[in-house]
Design a protein around this motif. Structure first.
Motif, PDB file in Angstrom:
ATOM      1  N   LEU A 254       0.831  -1.207   0.000  1.00  0.00           N
ATOM      2  CA  LEU A 254       0.000   0.000   0.000  1.00  0.00           C
ATOM      3  C   LEU A 254       0.865   1.256   0.000  1.00  0.00           C
ATOM      4  O   LEU A 254       0.605   2.209  -0.756  1.00  0.00           O
ATOM      5  N   ILE A 255       1.920   1.260   0.821  1.00  0.00           N
ATOM      6  CA  ILE A 255       2.815   2.424   0.885  1.00  0.00           C
ATOM      7  C   ILE A 255       3.534   2.623  -0.439  1.00  0.00           C
ATOM      8  O   ILE A 255       3.642   3.751  -0.945  1.00  0.00           O
ATOM      9  N   ILE A 256       4.046   1.553  -1.023  1.00  0.00           N
ATOM     10  CA  ILE A 256       4.744   1.637  -2.309  1.00  0.00           C
ATOM     11  C   ILE A 256       3.834   2.239  -3.372  1.00  0.00           C
ATOM     12  O   ILE A 256       4.210   3.169  -4.098  1.00  0.00           O
ATOM     13  N   ASN A 257       2.609   1.748  -3.454  1.00  0.00           N
ATOM     14  CA  ASN A 257       1.666   2.249  -4.453  1.00  0.00           C
ATOM     15  C   ASN A 257       1.285   3.710  -4.172  1.00  0.00           C
ATOM     16  O   ASN A 257       1.092   4.501  -5.097  1.00  0.00           O
ATOM     17  N   GLY A 258       1.187   4.051  -2.896  1.00  0.00           N
ATOM     18  CA  GLY A 258       0.864   5.422  -2.538  1.00  0.00           C
ATOM     19  C   GLY A 258       1.949   6.399  -2.948  1.00  0.00           C
ATOM     20  O   GLY A 258       1.667   7.494  -3.452  1.00  0.00           O
ATOM     21  N   PHE A 259       3.206   6.004  -2.775  1.00  0.00           N
ATOM     22  CA  PHE A 259       4.312   6.893  -3.136  1.00  0.00           C
ATOM     23  C   PHE A 259       4.539   6.938  -4.638  1.00  0.00           C
ATOM     24  O   PHE A 259       5.112   7.902  -5.151  1.00  0.00           O
ATOM     25  N   ASN A 260       4.103   5.925  -5.358  1.00  0.00           N
ATOM     26  CA  ASN A 260       4.130   6.001  -6.818  1.00  0.00           C
ATOM     27  C   ASN A 260       3.137   7.055  -7.311  1.00  0.00           C
ATOM     28  O   ASN A 260       3.363   7.725  -8.324  1.00  0.00           O
TER      29      ASN A 260
END
Length: 323
Positions: A254-260
């Motif tokens: 979720l964090i990875i996708n959010g920062f993308n």
């Protein structure tokens, strides 16, 4: 202008009555929390019951708290969490206890009364606990018993502008933990005792399907999967370990996708679930997160507390009064 004094923070969340005192230098003078009672086997409280317990708890918690400031100074302002989130029409009955007591005391003493949201309190407590200054946009992952939200946050003069960037489509991470914990016969909230079990496990994790699509995470599927498996698995320790493994992996994605989607520099992780050591380790160890500045709130100030509310009240008081 009086250079001595204290700010009282009050937060009455679903499961914790919290009172905190800070001085005008931002030092925590005292922090009292009283967990609301939940019968074994239940996975929560009705709002009316929780409100009743807060009304009983606040007078009990206030006496030892106020004993600490006798002969040392006086209350100069009161701050309270009066809504769940800082948006229009955000409302839960439990927060009326904090608003009612706080505003009444402020009126009697003729001192300022500041209102904030419970979520802003979590964010401020996290930032305060790691002694970090933020003057720009950043991300927050708020993971607790009732919330799993990825937030895009911008500090304002009085609090925070918060935009939901993602989060759960069904159960929060805390609800997943509590439902499995109660199913295993653990007391509610189940996080601490489930973590104790997980720390004893030395084997592999059960392969629970992780469900993350863009910035939306689902825990209802993993919960259903694990409920079906519980009777087949002999080790409560393995079940506990697997719950936190699933949550840690899900939140990392979720964090990875959010920062993308929002390429900011920092993320601050707050809320009761953020205190879990296994989830912390999994997020910190995720390879794709190595270039993101990840800040976990101090575990003592992850769970519901009034410290952040008191600090927000302090900031507002100092801005209005050149102390």
């Amino acid at each position: 202008m009086n250079k001595s004094g204290y700010i009282l923070g009050i937060d009455t969340s679903n499961y914790t009555t919290s009172l905190s005192l800070v001085d005008l230098m931002g030092n925590l003078v005292d922090d009292i929390r009283m967990m609301l009672p939940v019968e074994l086997g239940n996975v929560g409280l009705r709002q009316s019951d929780a409100l009743f317990h807060h009304i009983k708890n606040i007078p009990q918690a206030s006496k030892p708290l106020m004993d600490n400031i006798k002969l040392k100074g006086e209350l100069v302002a009161i701050a309270a969490a009066t809504t769940p989130r800082p948006v229009k029409d955000s409302y839960m009955p439990v927060f009326m206890a904090a608003k009612s007591y706080g505003e009444t005391i402020a009126n009697i003493l003729q001192i300022p009364f500041y209102e904030f949201s419970h979520q802003e309190g979590h964010i401020e407590a996290g930032i305060w606990s790691i002694d970090r200054k933020v003057n720009k946009e950043f991300m927050v992952l708020h993971i607790s018993g009732g919330t799993t939200e990825l937030l895009k946050v911008d500090k304002t003069n009085s609090g925070y502008n918060i935009e939901i960037a993602g989060g759960t489509s069904d159960l929060s991470a805390g609800q997943f933990i509590d439902r499995i914990g109660v199913k295993l016969g653990l007391p509610f909230p189940a996080g601490p005792t489930l973590e104790e079990l997980a720390l004893k496990w030395r084997g592999n994790s059960i392969e629970i399907p992780v469900s993350v699509k863009q910035t939306e995470v689902s825990f209802s599927g993993p919960e259903t999967f694990l409920r079906r498996k519980i009777n087949e698995i002999k080790s409560k320790e393995q079940i506990a370990y697997s719950v936190f493994s699933c949550i840690g992996s899900s939140l990392s994605k979720l964090i990875i996708n959010g920062f993308n989607k929002y390429p900011l520099e920092d993320i601050i992780i707050v809320g009761g679930v953020a205190a879990n050591s296994q989830i912390k380790s999994l997020i910190k160890g995720a390879k794709k997160l190595q270039n993101i500045n990840i800040h976990f709130a101090d575990s003592r100030y992850c769970s519901d507390n009034a410290v952040g509310i008191a600090i927000l009240g302090l900031n507002n008081y100092l801005r209005r009064n050149k102390v």
